[in-house]
Design a protein around this motif. Structure first.
Motif, PDB file in Angstrom:
ATOM      1  N   ALA A   1     -20.037  32.195  28.239  1.00 19.78           N
ATOM      2  CA  ALA A   1     -20.088  33.467  28.976  1.00 19.78           C
ATOM      3  C   ALA A   1     -19.538  33.341  30.401  1.00 19.78           C
ATOM      4  CB  ALA A   1     -21.520  33.999  29.009  1.00 19.78           C
TER       5      ALA A   1
ATOM      6  N   ARG B   1     -16.563  35.451  32.168  1.00 20.76           N
ATOM      7  CA  ARG B   1     -16.733  36.276  33.381  1.00 20.76           C
ATOM      8  C   ARG B   1     -15.632  35.965  34.401  1.00 20.76           C
ATOM      9  NH1 ARG B   1     -22.309  35.012  32.420  1.00 20.76           N
ATOM     10  NH2 ARG B   1     -23.393  36.879  31.699  1.00 20.76           N
TER      11      ARG B   1
ATOM     12  N   ILE C   1     -21.410  41.596  29.170  1.00 19.64           N
ATOM     13  CA  ILE C   1     -21.790  40.572  28.181  1.00 19.64           C
ATOM     14  C   ILE C   1     -23.103  40.999  27.521  1.00 19.64           C
ATOM     15  CG2 ILE C   1     -22.495  38.153  27.901  1.00 19.64           C
ATOM     16  CD1 ILE C   1     -19.729  37.940  28.912  1.00 19.64           C
TER      17      ILE C   1
ATOM     18  N   GLU D   1     -26.086  34.835  24.722  1.00 23.04           N
ATOM     19  CA  GLU D   1     -24.927  35.662  25.119  1.00 23.04           C
ATOM     20  C   GLU D   1     -23.837  35.478  24.066  1.00 23.04           C
ATOM     21  OE1 GLU D   1     -25.124  36.013  29.900  1.00 23.04           O
ATOM     22  OE2 GLU D   1     -24.688  34.007  29.141  1.00 23.04           O
TER      23      GLU D   1
ATOM     24  N   ALA E   1     -18.604  40.083  24.265  1.00 23.10           N
ATOM     25  CA  ALA E   1     -18.013  40.522  25.534  1.00 23.10           C
ATOM     26  C   ALA E   1     -17.274  41.833  25.305  1.00 23.10           C
ATOM     27  CB  ALA E   1     -17.044  39.468  26.053  1.00 23.10           C
TER      28      ALA E   1
END
Ligand code: SAM
Ligand code: GLN
Length: 277
Positions: free
Chosen positions: A249, A253, A261, A269, A272
């Protein structure tokens, strides 16, 4: 032996061999060997099984004890409450990917665009489970599905035909986004290969020894295809939704500034949603 006796003996046997869900798997394999539904095993507990059926059943048990995924042995896997034909040319559809489909459906239904104009591209379609579920649950949308493996594509087409959505999905063979040419879509969806190459050897034998590595291998950090989606995806769509792996994740980002997310049902996670506008 009757069905009840065979199920009891097989559950014990699979448990001793450390199969995780021995009772459930015994039922799935016996249902497949007899041609009965799982529920029908219970309503036919006293039925004696022929030598022929028992032999067929034993072959499936032997395959399972060698760690072959049960979905390949019986030739199907449920996904989004639909049945998909699978063999070892395609990844077995995973429960976490259902979340990817559910979120994609939310994006379509909450969009300002009329659903009937909505165009979706599914990248790396495998068994076709994502495209076909979207076509079933959103009958007005049109879908383009890409896949590099011709054998996987044959299975996706077979599944589309079985679910009577072949006229709603265009299947294109080729490398990732390339078959899309210059075409624009309202949503790009993908469950790309995202396992780091060196981690493949550490996966469960069921996955490592039987599932196509082409469906799993995401390059050195597992991010090769995800980078392509984030870098080249915006040429095709302002919204991109994709699945990713454990611990990826933060890298995502950094790659995509406008990203949401989402966690899967295990709190990991997993999804996306990248927006380019
Ligand atoms: N969409 C299916 C699902 O969710 O179960 C399959 C996902 S699997 C993780 C990734 C798929 O991408 C595999 O079917 C694999 O063959 C395909 N693939 C791998 N490399 C590709 C490439 N360069 N271009 C297109 N598809 C590719
Ligand atoms: N969820 C799969 C697994 O962990 C990986 C699928 C993928 O690479 N997209 O076995």
């Amino acid at each position: 032996m009757n069905i009840k006796e065979v199920l009891a003996a097989t559950s014990d046997y699979l448990r001793k061999h450390e199969i995780e869900s021995p009772s459930l798997e015994s039922e799935i394999l016996l249902a497949s060997a007899t041609g009965l539904k799982r529920i029908e095993l219970y309503t036919n507990f006293e039925r004696e099984l022929s030598r022929e059926i028992l032999d067929k059943f034993k072959v499936t048990i032997r395959r399972r004890l060698k760690n072959e995924p049960i979905s390949y042995i019986v030739g199907n896997q449920a996904f989004m409450s639909l049945d998909f034909f699978v063999d070892n040319n395609v990844l077995v559809p995973r429960p976490e990917t259902e979340l990817l489909v559910e979120k994609s459906i939310d994006i379509v239904t909450s969009s300002k665009l009329p659903v009937s104009n909505f165009q979706i591209a599914d990248i790396g379609t495998g068994s076709g489970c994502i495209s076909i579920s979207l076509a079933k649950y959103l009958p007005a949308v049109m879908i383009t599905a890409t896949e590099s493996s011709p054998r996987a594509l044959d299975i996706a087409k077979k599944n589309a035909k079985h679910h009577q959505v072949e006229s709603k999905i265009e299947f294109l063979q080729g490398d990732f986004l390339e078959p899309l040419k210059d075409k624009k879509f309202d949503l790009l969806v993908s469950n790309p290969p995202y396992i780091p190459t060196k981690d493949i050897e550490t996966l469960m034998p069921d996955v490592r020894n039987f599932e196509p590595h082409q469906a799993l291998n995401g390059g050195p950090e597992g991010l090769d295809f995800i980078r392509k989606l984030i870098t080249d995806g915006p040429k095709h769509s302002d919204t991109i939704i994709f699945e990713f792996g454990f611990g990826q994740a933060d890298a995502i980002r950094k790659l995509c500034l406008n990203v949401k997310i989402l966690k899967d049902y295990s709190g990991i996670e997993r999804i996306a949603i990248c927006k380019n506008k």
